[in-house]
Design a protein around this motif. Sequence first.
Motif, PDB file in Angstrom:
ATOM      1  N   LEU A   1      90.163  36.634  40.660  1.00 48.35           N
ATOM      2  CA  LEU A   1      89.541  37.620  41.541  1.00 48.35           C
ATOM      3  C   LEU A   1      88.092  37.892  41.133  1.00 48.35           C
ATOM      4  CD1 LEU A   1      92.349  40.304  42.093  1.00 48.35           C
ATOM      5  CD2 LEU A   1      91.382  38.732  43.781  1.00 48.35           C
ATOM      6  N   ALA A   2      87.868  38.060  39.831  1.00 41.49           N
ATOM      7  CA  ALA A   2      86.509  38.336  39.362  1.00 41.49           C
ATOM      8  C   ALA A   2      85.566  37.183  39.696  1.00 41.49           C
ATOM      9  CB  ALA A   2      86.520  38.605  37.854  1.00 41.49           C
TER      10      ALA A   2
ATOM     11  N   LEU B   1      84.965  37.109  43.568  1.00 39.21           N
ATOM     12  CA  LEU B   1      84.079  38.179  44.031  1.00 39.21           C
ATOM     13  C   LEU B   1      82.646  37.954  43.556  1.00 39.21           C
ATOM     14  CD1 LEU B   1      86.384  41.289  43.531  1.00 39.21           C
ATOM     15  CD2 LEU B   1      85.804  40.138  45.667  1.00 39.21           C
TER      16      LEU B   1
ATOM     17  N   LEU C   1      81.917  45.221  46.730  1.00 39.25           N
ATOM     18  CA  LEU C   1      82.735  44.206  46.068  1.00 39.25           C
ATOM     19  C   LEU C   1      83.462  44.778  44.849  1.00 39.25           C
ATOM     20  CD1 LEU C   1      80.442  41.042  46.250  1.00 39.25           C
ATOM     21  CD2 LEU C   1      82.463  41.573  47.618  1.00 39.25           C
TER      22      LEU C   1
ATOM     23  N   GLY D   1      87.250  44.747  44.510  1.00 43.81           N
ATOM     24  CA  GLY D   1      87.875  44.169  43.316  1.00 43.81           C
ATOM     25  C   GLY D   1      88.877  45.110  42.688  1.00 43.81           C
TER      26      GLY D   1
ATOM     27  N   ALA E   1      92.690  44.331  42.306  1.00 43.15           N
ATOM     28  CA  ALA E   1      93.316  44.378  40.981  1.00 43.15           C
ATOM     29  C   ALA E   1      94.544  45.273  40.996  1.00 43.15           C
ATOM     30  CB  ALA E   1      92.306  44.865  39.946  1.00 43.15           C
TER      31      ALA E   1
END
Length: 472
Positions: free
Chosen positions: A23-24, A27, A184, A188, A192
């Motif tokens: 995900l990090a 993004l 974002l 995020g 998460a």
Amino acid sequence: MITFGRWASSLRFRLLAATLAALALALLLAGVWLSGLFREHVMRQFEAALTLQLDQLTTQLELDASGQPVIDPQQLSDPRWRTPYSGLYWQLDQVSGDGAIRSGVLRSRSLWDTTLPLSADALANGTVHVHEGSGPQGAAVLMLERTVALGEQPGVRWRLIVAAETRQALEAVDRFTGVLSISLLVLGALLALAAVTQVAVGLSPLRGLQHALVQVREGRSARLQGRFPSEVQPLIDDFNGVLDRNAEVVARARTQAGNLAHALKTPLAVLGQAATQALNAGDPANPRDTGPALARLVHEQVDTARRHIDWHLAHARAAAAERLPGLRTPVAPVVLGLVRVMQRVHAERHIDIDASGLPDTLAFAGEEQDLQEMLGNLIDNACKWARHTVVVSASSEAGRLCLRVEDDGPGIDDQARAAVLARGARLDESVPGSGLGLAIVTDLARLYGGDVRLETARLGGLGVALSLPAAD
């Protein structure tokens, strides 16, 4: 305390780490790409607006009667051309045939007393070049230039330049980047949270499986019970199948041991009955009559053989039960049942057996017959040696069940206690028994991972502390 190594090796950590890292990265790449895309779009729009200004300026360029270029400022629609240092500028340069440039032949009022510095480059007529440079007061500008030829002036060309400060456009890009970054980050955080929730929900059946295993280990259930996903259910079915087959093996072994015991006990019972009859029919006055002595010997050996059979049966049963999960035996009913039996067996001695302080919640993680065998031997031994009172108590601590049987008899010296636990050892031959009682208790307790300790009782006699695994 859970160490980092244990946490890092968990399935939950691996799933969360992989998901959050992906995900990090996604993004971050999305933020860089969207910010770059927006900047490119803004600069294209900015360049398109300058191109319109350059086209308007080109249409207004004329030559007067003397052949000099003329641009009427009043025909230019944007008022910023007439405001000093407004951020929008135009300039006309003369390019000679030999490449010499005369800058600022004409320029907008917004330039005031400055000119736009622009390096010489070869341009085809009508072609537009784009440059980034420095304008009035050092401001960053975007410049568009176009070269045109007018009239019948061979070798002379005119270079039109428009320029605009890029500060506002870049500030808009920065504002968009800031808003995009915050958006974002919020996205995020939500993703998460969704990942954590997904992992928690996805792994919740494993917690249910762990709870079911605890139920089996503590003796509350003989099989894994509960509803599990279709991906986990085959594992549950296979594990329950192993438990069922293990139970069948133990039951078969018990049946075979029981059949062997019955096969041996019947001849022993016949021998014992015959020895008793011979002992009763003998003539004590005739010293040559060896019948009573032989009968007594047979009777003692038959009793010893029975005790050995009971000991081996208990040993085999405990060895099988120790590996069988799901066993749970409440302590209080077993003790109270044994107290009633011992009160009848030792009724002529009027022994007071006190078991009133037993908690109802205590349970033994093992077979009921094994608990009866161990406590029966301890209570029977205490009744044989007690003067008036026997006390049975129980407690539980840290997963261990502690049972104590105490009497007010003569007790045992510290030096003799180790010998008493040996198989067949008897300190006083006047008291009936085979000497196997404490040995059976010790062996059974060790099979269950427990132990037996001989202590001085609070009543003054012998105290026996039996430690066993607790079901809770």
